[in-house]
Design an enzyme around this catalytic site. Structure first.
Site, PDB file in Angstrom:
ATOM      1  N   ARG A 144       0.642  -1.435  -0.001  1.00  0.00           N
ATOM      2  CA  ARG A 144       0.063  -0.065   0.058  1.00  0.00           C
ATOM      3  C   ARG A 144       0.820   1.277  -0.034  1.00  0.00           C
ATOM      4  O   ARG A 144       0.608   2.373  -0.862  1.00  0.00           O
ATOM      5  CB  ARG A 144      -1.022   0.067   1.241  1.00  0.00           C
ATOM      6  CG  ARG A 144      -1.994   1.067   1.201  1.00  0.00           C
ATOM      7  CD  ARG A 144      -3.027   0.936   2.384  1.00  0.00           C
ATOM      8  NE  ARG A 144      -2.399   1.141   3.655  1.00  0.00           N
ATOM      9  CZ  ARG A 144      -3.093   0.632   4.883  1.00  0.00           C
ATOM     10  NH1 ARG A 144      -4.508   0.405   4.682  1.00  0.00           N
ATOM     11  NH2 ARG A 144      -2.632   0.834   5.993  1.00  0.00           N
TER      12      ARG A 144
ATOM     13  N   LYS B  76      -2.766   6.715   1.190  1.00  0.00           N
ATOM     14  CA  LYS B  76      -2.312   7.253   2.599  1.00  0.00           C
ATOM     15  C   LYS B  76      -1.544   8.065   2.497  1.00  0.00           C
ATOM     16  O   LYS B  76      -0.491   8.072   3.217  1.00  0.00           O
ATOM     17  CB  LYS B  76      -2.091   5.890   3.331  1.00  0.00           C
ATOM     18  CG  LYS B  76      -2.414   5.873   4.543  1.00  0.00           C
ATOM     19  CD  LYS B  76      -2.320   4.445   5.084  1.00  0.00           C
ATOM     20  CE  LYS B  76      -2.058   4.511   6.728  1.00  0.00           C
ATOM     21  NZ  LYS B  76      -3.240   5.259   7.540  1.00  0.00           N
TER      22      LYS B  76
ATOM     23  N   GLU C  65     -16.057   5.256   5.147  1.00  0.00           N
ATOM     24  CA  GLU C  65     -15.367   4.719   6.088  1.00  0.00           C
ATOM     25  C   GLU C  65     -15.110   5.584   7.370  1.00  0.00           C
ATOM     26  O   GLU C  65     -15.884   6.680   7.438  1.00  0.00           O
ATOM     27  CB  GLU C  65     -13.818   4.507   5.711  1.00  0.00           C
ATOM     28  CG  GLU C  65     -13.261   5.823   5.401  1.00  0.00           C
ATOM     29  CD  GLU C  65     -11.728   5.590   4.734  1.00  0.00           C
ATOM     30  OE1 GLU C  65     -11.032   4.698   4.818  1.00  0.00           O
ATOM     31  OE2 GLU C  65     -11.453   6.584   3.976  1.00  0.00           O
TER      32      GLU C  65
END
Ligand SMILES: Cc1ncc(COP(=O)(O)O)c(C=O)c1O
Length: 326
Positions: free
Chosen positions: A82, A179, A212
């Site tokens: 990620r 992220k 989320e």
């Protein structure tokens, strides 16, 4: 008005100032690696990044966090996958190869002597100017922090959490799946929930599908027992969610009937039998109330407990563990 004393400081004054800062507000940071320093420090006063680093003044940096469990690092490869995806989408040059970054992470963990906690690491586009684009010739920075990790109240697990739909807009897909160090919406959502006396918030996307939470994914168990997770389009692809979607197949025929990843309209979500928070720090926690309405009977359900057990088992004895060479 009294005049403000503004001394011009030398290196020793700065070090004393940084130490005084940590005395006023102690932190439990066990070890920090900085590519800019070329090594690891264990004195929190020395865990610093230059102000002109592009990550500091423009938010041009990415990060990821993996768990340290019983002296072993959990699921680091998934977190590195990620991290590399976030780097590419953010047009960040790597500060070394994946293997070098992995090695630095493991060695910093060893120096920390910490056996349980979290490993957070960052990639920045580096210092050199206060421009909007990275400075010419800026050297990317890689930083690793080993610390105790985030902690949550025990009641989250025994009684469940209370959440609200946030009034803050969800990040557009590109930013949601990356992220990056731009967590303003996430921070504001959590602050808003706490100000309302609640535990956290939930983003809803512009089509009315569930997104989320602040630093966690949400998932549901439908009335007919399906473990249902939102698609990873407007939400971060959580390493915990991805792992649990796999592990949960072992629960089919017992506490659940199927596993599904799909867009989840808010109306479906509100009718769920269970609502869950999933993430590396929270692991699995039941949500029992959303917008002041109970989820089902307003009590933690069996799937939350079963998934937490599966995850904890995987963290203790699974095949995704790296021994830290202390
Ligand atoms: C916005 C957001 N969503 C979801 C997650 C859960 O991801 P993970 O399971 O990898 O911790 C995180 C934490 O990294 C997050 O910051």
């Amino acid at each position: 008005m009294p005049a403000v004393a503004l001394p011009v400081l030398g290196a020793e004054d700065v070090l004393a100032g940084l130490r005084a800062l940590r005395t006023r507000q102690p932190v439990k940071f066990a070890a920090f690696y900085s590519s800019q320093l070329g090594g690891i420090v264990t004195d929190p006063a020395l865990m610093i990044i230059p102000f002109d680093d592009h990550m500091v003044h423009r938010g041009h940096g990415i990060f990821d966090t993996a768990g340290l469990v019983n002296g072993r690092i959990y699921d680091l490869e998934a977190h590195l996958d990620r991290f590399l995806g976030s780097a590419e989408r953010s047009k960040l040059k790597l500060a070394g190869s994946r293997e070098e970054m992995r090695d630095i992470i493991i060695k910093t963990a060893a120096v920390s002597q910490l056996r349980d906690g979290a490993i957070r690491y960052w990639l920045s586009s580096g210092p050199g100017s206060l421009e909007l684009s990275p400075a010419a010739g800026a050297q990317p920075g890689f930083f690793v922090m080993i610390f105790g990790g985030l902690s949550y109240p025990e009641r989250w697990y025994t009684d469940g959490l209370r959440v609200m739909t946030t009034t803050y807009p969800i990040k557009p897909p590109l930013y949601a799946i990356t992220k990056a160090t731009n967590y303003l919406p996430n921070v504001l959502m959590q602050m808003e929930a706490k100000e309302a006396g609640l535990d956290n918030g939930v983003f809803i996307d512009e089509n009315g599908f569930v997104g989320e939470s602040s630093n966690m994914n949400v998932a549901f168990v439908t009335r007919d027992g399906v473990f249902r997770h939102p698609q990873f389009k407007s939400v971060l692809p959580g390493c915990t969610s991805l792992r649990l979607l796999d592990l949960a197949r072992g629960l089919v025929g017992r506490v659940i009937t199927a596993v599904e990843v799909s867009d989840i309209p808010v109306s479906d979500a509100r009718a769920a039998r269970e609502m869950l928070l999933l993430g590396s720090s929270v692991k699995v926690a039941p949500i029992v109330e959303w917008d002041r309405q109970p989820i089902a009977d307003g009590k933690p359900g069996p799937v939350a407990r079963a998934l937490l057990n599966l995850l904890e088992e995987d963290m203790r004895t699974g095949d995704r563990l790296i021994d830290v060479p202390y």
